[in-house]
Design a protein around this motif. Structure first.
Motif, short mmCIF file in Angstrom:
data_model
loop_
_atom_site.label_atom_id
_atom_site.label_comp_id
_atom_site.label_asym_id
_atom_site.label_seq_id
_atom_site.Cartn_x
_atom_site.Cartn_y
_atom_site.Cartn_z
N ALA A 147 2.37 -3.93 6.08
CA ALA A 147 1.93 -5.03 5.21
C ALA A 147 3.07 -5.94 4.80
O ALA A 147 2.83 -6.98 4.18
CB ALA A 147 1.23 -4.48 3.97
N ASN A 202 -1.77 6.68 3.16
CA ASN A 202 -1.63 5.65 4.19
C ASN A 202 -0.36 4.86 3.89
O ASN A 202 -0.41 3.73 3.42
CB ASN A 202 -2.87 4.75 4.21
N LYS A 262 3.59 2.20 -2.30
CA LYS A 262 3.73 1.22 -1.20
C LYS A 262 4.81 0.18 -1.50
O LYS A 262 4.70 -0.99 -1.14
CB LYS A 262 2.39 0.52 -0.92
N SER A 292 0.29 1.30 5.31
CA SER A 292 -0.63 0.20 4.99
C SER A 292 -1.29 -0.29 6.27
O SER A 292 -1.37 -1.49 6.56
CB SER A 292 0.11 -0.95 4.29
N SER A 320 -8.35 2.50 7.07
CA SER A 320 -8.07 1.28 6.31
C SER A 320 -8.51 1.37 4.85
O SER A 320 -8.00 0.64 4.00
CB SER A 320 -8.75 0.07 6.97
N ASN A 337 5.81 0.22 6.90
CA ASN A 337 4.84 -0.49 6.06
C ASN A 337 4.43 -1.79 6.75
O ASN A 337 5.13 -2.80 6.66
CB ASN A 337 5.42 -0.75 4.68
N PRO A 380 -2.16 -3.71 -1.69
CA PRO A 380 -2.00 -2.32 -1.24
C PRO A 380 -2.71 -1.34 -2.16
O PRO A 380 -2.69 -1.51 -3.39
CB PRO A 380 -0.48 -2.11 -1.28
N LYS A 381 -3.35 -0.36 -1.59
CA LYS A 381 -4.03 0.68 -2.37
C LYS A 381 -3.02 1.76 -2.70
O LYS A 381 -2.43 2.37 -1.81
CB LYS A 381 -5.20 1.26 -1.58
N ALA A 385 -5.62 1.87 2.83
CA ALA A 385 -4.53 0.90 3.01
C ALA A 385 -4.56 -0.18 1.94
O ALA A 385 -3.55 -0.45 1.29
CB ALA A 385 -4.62 0.28 4.40
N PHE A 386 -5.73 -0.81 1.75
CA PHE A 386 -5.82 -1.95 0.84
C PHE A 386 -7.02 -1.81 -0.08
O PHE A 386 -7.98 -1.10 0.21
CB PHE A 386 -5.94 -3.26 1.64
#
Length: 686
Positions: A396, A569, A528, A572, A552, A394, A563-564, A555-556
């Motif tokens: 992020a 993903n 996430k 992230s 991406s 991860n 975080p999405k 990701a977000f």
């Protein structure tokens, strides 16, 4: 990814919470038909507005762009946008005479039959799952569980299919299809016999409903929203049994790219804001050979598939020797040792998932039931890309947002020792994300080896230079180099994780281990909430798809920080270079363009060390009671991920009675341990 309870307590609790949700009466009446019909116009306007916005914005972007390559790309986007504006409608209703008259229709009937003509219909196949499925929905939150493969991916019919031996197109729901000269639009004629399991006909409107549900914001479905919104340009209904689907750009294998399954518009007439709750445990009608009935569901204990009576495709060329078993019961069994106990007792008919574990294959099958010929063994070399098995970092969260830390972990993770000792050399190291796709070949990438010196060099660049008394590196802030690996709480995986932990400490890094039950573990990963997740995503040929795991957009959220959730993903990971390769891969019009994009994406994954590849194998193994039968010469189809997924097996009730009588009488049969390597000899995966 085929991901399976204290039994009495769990059964009571689960049923108490969810049991009533089986019934439609638990929800107030709702008719979403008018909303669905209004969606066609609404979405057409949305697409038109988006295209017009692009046409307006792109010239300004082109004028400001100094980079020649980027300018050319923007100009190509403008050309494509203007071309689409000539026919911007996403949903179109036309007439039969609007179908082009000069199309070349195909039906795939020259391909060989699948399965064995000696297969017998009937019987009950008893299998197991590690946990009870979190929902029966195949769309929305928690729908991407391991059980989805059994109830949907393996048995639901789409417009066409790929022949599992030749790889060429064969009919399924569509009796015929034709690819337009532009390689963007594919026309389909639905088989007039095609019906759902509730007896209603499968029509073009049911494919429109699939598009509607995938594009809707009601389910938590970011992947479907993106895939159907960005890859398809149009779906057209010509009459009840004729439709076409268009891609946004030309594609090789266009018919494969537009292939999709129907969603019954009648069953999903109550699709609306509460879809995920309303349909959580409703048994949907299927286009395929198996259906789940309310009486097949025993919460926390078992769930079954029942063969559809008078299934419409029962006697069709490519299905008549498949889907032979009347009932498939999936019993919930939490502990591996319990699985083997039940299997030896004849309570389970086949064991496939654990047979890849050397300890089970070599030692735990050294049992009288095998020696006396009651249980058979088979090893089958298949043609299938390896799963995306490995550690998903991860990016992020600290310290994994530091590339040097990720590079150090790549050298500190000793998968080769896992392979050599824990897996006894039965596997090989997976080198890259796109391994095993014959159409594009393997990228020239080799996974980083275990190397303590190189690991510590990268950790030092990240500031971890001091070695604590416990052998863990520390930075100047006193922060220990410690990260947690989230993994499934399964015996062999726990052993693998423990090995990685023991080896990593040699490089000064502490791997903490967090083992959870299958459903909880995967939910936490897609939320996430992990640092590192040990996950093996299934891979489907013929080409890789980096987009859903690496773009991406998954990701977000729009703020670029949050975080999405509920996406694949897991790293992230957000990198504009990767986005470009992901988009190029999806937009490719030739195999060479796919290769270039896929290999480029793999190189970024390697360079950024966001994913540490684990191991793979080019075969599978299974053990089964002798009453389970397979095609005699081939055992299974070449393009198969697991023994049961193509349903070419069957139950021989006469042999079952014979075996049970022999066991009572002390009679034995020859021990059977077969290897089917014809695919390997014919030039299959190496």
């Amino acid at each position: 990814m085929k991901l399976a309870v204290p039994r009495l307590l769990l059964a009571f609790t689960t049923a108490a919470i969810f049991g009533g949700a089986l019934h439609a009466a638990d929800f107030p009446p709702y008719d979403g038909t008018k909303e669905r019909e209004a969606f066609w116009s609404f979405y057409n306007k949305k697409v038109l507005a988006g295209l017009q916005g692009q046409e307006k914005e792109l010239p300004d972007l082109i004028a400001k762009e100094a980079d020649a390559a980027k300018k050319a790309e923007l100009e190509a986007q403008l050309t494509a946008t203007r071309e689409r504006l000539k026919k911007p409608e996403y949903f179109t209703f036309a007439k039969p005479e609007d179908v082009p008259a000069d199309l070349k229709w195909e039906n795939g009937m020259d391909e060989p039959e699948i399965g064995d003509a000696h297969a017998k219909k009937g019987g009950t196949m008893r299998q197991y799952v590690l946990s009870f499925p979190p929902t029966l929905r195949v769309l929305g939150e928690n729908s991407n569980s391991s059980f989805r493969g059994y109830q949907y991916d393996d048995v639901e019919m789409a417009l066409i299919s790929l022949h599992p031996e030749t790889g060429r197109m064969i009919p399924a729901i569509a009796k015929e299809w034709a690819v337009a000269p532009d390689n963007r639009t594919v026309y389909f004629r639905i088989d007039p016999d095609a019906t759902f399991s509730d007896g209603t006909p499968i029509e073009a409107d049911d494919f429109f409903n699939q598009f509607y549900m995938q594009l809707s914001e009601y389910p938590k479905n970011p992947f479907g929203n993106q895939w159907y919104g960005e890859n398809y340009a149009n779906i057209t209904r010509y009459d009840a049994r004729t439709l076409s689907i268009s891609l946004t750009e030309p594609k090789p294998l266009a018919a494969y790219y537009v292939n999709t399954s129907p969603m019954s518009r009648r069953f999903y007439s109550e699709f609306g804001p509460d879809f995920e709750q309303r349909y959580q445990w409703r048994c949907r009608p299927t286009s395929g050979p198996y259906v789940i009935r309310e009486e097949d569901i025993h919460f926390g204990r078992d769930i079954a598939l029942t063969r559809v009576k008078n299934w419409w495709a029962r006697d069709k060329k490519f299905s008549r020797y498949r889907f032979n078993v009347d009932h498939i019961v999936y019993r919930v069994v939490r502990l591996q040792e319990k699985v083997m106990e039940l299997f030896r007792q004849g309570e389970l008919d086949v064991e496939e998932l654990m047979m890849g574990i050397p300890e089970y294959w070599y030692e735990k099958l050294e049992i009288p039931e095998v020696h006396k010929g009651y249980i058979h063994k088979a090893k089958f070399y298949n043609v299938w890309p390896g799963s995306h098995a490995g550690l998903w970092l991860n990016c992020a969260v600290a310290p994994l947002n530091n590339k040097e830390v990720r590079l150090g972990l790549s050298y500190a993770t000793n998968y080769q020792k896992v392979i050599d000792f824990d897996l006894r050399g039965d596997f090989q190291r997976l080198n890259c994300f796109s391994k095993g796709f014959p159409l594009i070949g393997d990228p020239p990438i080799t996974a980083r080896p275990f190397d303590v010196q190189l690991a510590r060099e990268h950790f030092a660049k990240a500031g971890y230079t001091k070695l604590g008394n416990d052998g863990v590196l520390v930075n100047d802030k006193g922060e220990r180099l410690s990260v947690t690996i989230l993994h499934r709480k399964v015996e062999i995986i726990q052993k693998v994780m423990q090995r990685l932990k023991e080896e990593a400490i040699k490089a000064g890094v502490e791997y903490k281990l967090e083992g959870l039950e299958s459903t909880s573990y995967f939910q936490k990963a897609t939320q996430k909430k992990h640092q590192i997740a040990s996950v093996a995503f299934s891979v489907t040929p013929p080409i890789p798809d980096h987009y859903q795991a690496w773009h991406s957009k998954d990701a977000f959220m729009e703020d670029g920080k949050t975080p999405k959730l509920n996406t694949n993903n897991l790293c992230s990971f957000a990198d504009p270079r990767m986005d470009k390769f992901c988009e190029d891969e999806r937009h490719a019009t030739t195999i060479e363009e796919i290769r270039k994009a896929s290999w480029g994406a793999d190189q970024i994954i390697y360079d950024e060390a966001a994913w540490i590849p684990a191991y793979e194998q080019n075969y599978y193994r299974c053990a089964y009671w002798r009453w389970v039968k397979w095609p005699e010469k081939t055992f299974n189809v070449a393009v198969s991920e697991l023994p049961m997924s193509n349903h070419v097996h069957w139950i021989d009730e006469d042999v079952k009675r014979e075996t049970e009588a022999a066991m009572r009488a002390g009679k034995t049969f020859p021990e059977t341990d077969q290897v089917f390597d014809h695919n390997l000899k014919a030039g299959g995966t190496k």
